[in-house]
Design a protein around this motif. Sequence first.
Motif, mmCIF file in Angstrom:
data_model
loop_
_atom_site.group_PDB
_atom_site.id
_atom_site.type_symbol
_atom_site.label_atom_id
_atom_site.label_comp_id
_atom_site.label_asym_id
_atom_site.label_seq_id
_atom_site.Cartn_x
_atom_site.Cartn_y
_atom_site.Cartn_z
ATOM 1 N N ARG A 1 -24.070 25.254 35.558
ATOM 2 C CA ARG A 1 -24.214 25.028 34.060
ATOM 3 C C ARG A 1 -22.871 25.237 33.469
ATOM 4 N NH1 ARG A 1 -25.345 21.133 32.393
ATOM 5 N NH2 ARG A 1 -23.182 21.503 31.755
ATOM 6 N N LEU A 2 -22.443 26.700 33.554
ATOM 7 C CA LEU A 2 -21.315 27.222 33.025
ATOM 8 C C LEU A 2 -20.039 26.344 33.308
ATOM 9 C CD1 LEU A 2 -21.738 30.889 33.438
ATOM 10 C CD2 LEU A 2 -21.852 29.736 31.115
ATOM 11 N N LEU A 3 -19.894 25.818 34.606
ATOM 12 C CA LEU A 3 -18.737 25.143 34.924
ATOM 13 C C LEU A 3 -18.942 23.793 34.469
ATOM 14 C CD1 LEU A 3 -18.494 25.456 39.151
ATOM 15 C CD2 LEU A 3 -16.768 26.017 37.146
ATOM 16 N N LEU B 1 -20.063 34.487 34.684
ATOM 17 C CA LEU B 1 -18.480 34.078 34.524
ATOM 18 C C LEU B 1 -17.645 34.897 35.604
ATOM 19 C CD1 LEU B 1 -18.009 34.271 30.644
ATOM 20 C CD2 LEU B 1 -18.237 32.386 31.986
ATOM 21 N N THR B 2 -18.048 36.061 36.105
ATOM 22 C CA THR B 2 -17.124 36.650 37.242
ATOM 23 C C THR B 2 -17.952 36.354 38.551
ATOM 24 O OG1 THR B 2 -18.497 38.455 36.951
ATOM 25 C CG2 THR B 2 -16.682 38.502 35.498
ATOM 26 N N ALA B 3 -18.843 35.617 38.582
ATOM 27 C CA ALA B 3 -19.611 35.585 39.898
ATOM 28 C C ALA B 3 -19.128 34.543 40.817
ATOM 29 C CB ALA B 3 -21.210 35.044 39.578
ATOM 30 N N MET C 1 -14.260 32.260 37.410
ATOM 31 C CA MET C 1 -13.249 33.448 37.185
ATOM 32 C C MET C 1 -11.793 32.793 36.894
ATOM 33 S SD MET C 1 -13.418 36.509 36.632
ATOM 34 C CE MET C 1 -12.323 37.700 36.275
ATOM 35 N N ALA C 2 -11.389 31.841 37.316
ATOM 36 C CA ALA C 2 -10.193 31.345 37.246
ATOM 37 C C ALA C 2 -9.985 30.519 35.858
ATOM 38 C CB ALA C 2 -9.698 30.178 38.405
ATOM 39 N N ILE C 3 -11.075 30.080 35.431
ATOM 40 C CA ILE C 3 -11.029 29.097 34.066
ATOM 41 C C ILE C 3 -11.060 30.599 33.041
ATOM 42 C CG2 ILE C 3 -12.436 28.010 32.413
ATOM 43 C CD1 ILE C 3 -13.530 26.400 34.939
#
Length: 95
Positions: free
Chosen positions: A34-36, A68-70, A75-77
Amino acid sequence: MYAFQRIRTRLGWDKLPGRRPRLYDLRHTFASNRLLGWYQEGIDVHWAMPLLATYMGHAKVTDTYWYLTAIPALMAIVSERFECLADPRSEQVVP
C-alpha cells in the motif's frame, strides 16, 4: 488462527520450501505494498499514513511508519526524498 492454518493447507502453502507463511506476513505485505503504491501514485504518504494506521488497527501512527523501513524498495524511496530535502543545493523536486 485455526481458520488461517486450514486455508494455508488448502492453498498448498504448507508444502512450500522454507517457513510457512503467517497471518502477520500477509499484514506486512499489505501495508508495504500500500505504501509503495501510494508513492508510485504520487499520493502524499504523510497525509495518508493515519488512514493506514487506522485500517491496520495501530494505536499510534508511529507503529505504521515502521513499514517505511521494512523493505528495501520503501527505504530507497524515503532515503532519496530525505537526501533531496537535506541538500540545499539540490535542484531536484521531491514528488
